[in-house]
Design a protein around this motif. Structure first.
Motif, PDB file in Angstrom:
ATOM      1  N   HIS A 184       0.840  -1.213   0.000  1.00 30.72           N
ATOM      2  CA  HIS A 184       0.000   0.000   0.000  1.00 30.72           C
ATOM      3  C   HIS A 184       0.867   1.253   0.000  1.00 30.72           C
ATOM      4  O   HIS A 184       0.568   2.228  -0.705  1.00 30.72           O
ATOM      5  N   CYS A 185       1.929   1.220   0.781  1.00 26.46           N
ATOM      6  CA  CYS A 185       2.836   2.363   0.844  1.00 26.46           C
ATOM      7  C   CYS A 185       3.510   2.596  -0.504  1.00 26.46           C
ATOM      8  O   CYS A 185       3.588   3.725  -0.983  1.00 26.46           O
TER       9      CYS A 185
ATOM     10  N   GLY B 234      -2.039   9.535   1.490  1.00 30.37           N
ATOM     11  CA  GLY B 234      -3.130   8.915   2.230  1.00 30.37           C
ATOM     12  C   GLY B 234      -2.638   7.980   3.317  1.00 30.37           C
ATOM     13  O   GLY B 234      -1.436   7.787   3.507  1.00 30.37           O
ATOM     14  N   PRO B 235      -3.574   7.386   4.037  1.00 29.74           N
ATOM     15  CA  PRO B 235      -3.226   6.502   5.151  1.00 29.74           C
ATOM     16  C   PRO B 235      -2.400   5.287   4.740  1.00 29.74           C
ATOM     17  O   PRO B 235      -1.586   4.800   5.521  1.00 29.74           O
TER      18      PRO B 235
ATOM     19  N   GLU C 146       0.764   3.726   7.144  1.00 23.29           N
ATOM     20  CA  GLU C 146       0.462   2.538   7.933  1.00 23.29           C
ATOM     21  C   GLU C 146       1.692   1.650   8.153  1.00 23.29           C
ATOM     22  O   GLU C 146       1.844   1.003   9.189  1.00 23.29           O
ATOM     23  N   LEU C 147       2.584   1.638   7.196  1.00 19.74           N
ATOM     24  CA  LEU C 147       3.741   0.759   7.249  1.00 19.74           C
ATOM     25  C   LEU C 147       4.613   1.022   8.469  1.00 19.74           C
ATOM     26  O   LEU C 147       5.144   0.083   9.057  1.00 19.74           O
TER      27      LEU C 147
ATOM     28  N   GLU D 177      12.221   7.583   6.819  1.00 19.76           N
ATOM     29  CA  GLU D 177      12.733   8.783   6.144  1.00 19.76           C
ATOM     30  C   GLU D 177      12.314   8.804   4.675  1.00 19.76           C
ATOM     31  O   GLU D 177      11.885   9.840   4.152  1.00 19.76           O
ATOM     32  N   ALA D 178      12.417   7.684   4.006  1.00 19.98           N
ATOM     33  CA  ALA D 178      12.024   7.603   2.593  1.00 19.98           C
ATOM     34  C   ALA D 178      10.537   7.896   2.427  1.00 19.98           C
ATOM     35  O   ALA D 178      10.132   8.581   1.478  1.00 19.98           O
ATOM     36  N   ILE D 179       9.714   7.399   3.345  1.00 19.43           N
ATOM     37  CA  ILE D 179       8.276   7.665   3.279  1.00 19.43           C
ATOM     38  C   ILE D 179       8.018   9.153   3.461  1.00 19.43           C
ATOM     39  O   ILE D 179       7.245   9.753   2.711  1.00 19.43           O
TER      40      ILE D 179
END
Length: 116
Positions: A22-23, A33-34, A38-39, A79-81
């Protein structure tokens, strides 16, 4: 008891893989979005389950190198997210996966040996 811990690691790994998909989708689409966030929680849960499987004593002593690798990779993913960097995310996730797998294999080997 250890079988329960191993099942928990497996369940948390599956949840983390789902959250990672999802991420990844959210990062590719440029969404905030969520599914993108979530990850982080799923990885923390997987890290905690791995710690329980390994045993706190081992995780904090002989397994400390594995604990640090898991924590560092988890931080790189976060950090990447935050930065929305898909390439860094993919690389960091592979590093996290390898760090957790290596820790689990070391624990399994230690438990299976006659010199525990």
């Amino acid at each position: 008891m250890h079988d329960t811990d191993a099942r928990t690691v497996h369940e948390k790994a599956e949840a983390a893989n789902t959250a990672a998909a999802h991420c990844w989708t959210a990062l590719l689409a440029g969404c905030d979005g969520p599914g993108r966030w979530e990850l982080v929680d799923r990885l923390r849960e997987l890290s905690e389950a791995t710690s329980a499987y390994a045993g706190t004593r081992w995780w904090l002593t002989d397994g400390a190198v594995h604990r640090r690798r898991v924590a560092e990779a988890e931080g790189r993913i976060e950090e990447a997210i935050r930065e929305g960097d898909g390439a860094e995310f993919a690389e960091a996730f592979a590093g996290y996966d390898q760090a957790v797998a290596t820790a689990v294999v070391c624990v399994h080997s230690r438990l299976g040996s006659s010199t525990t």
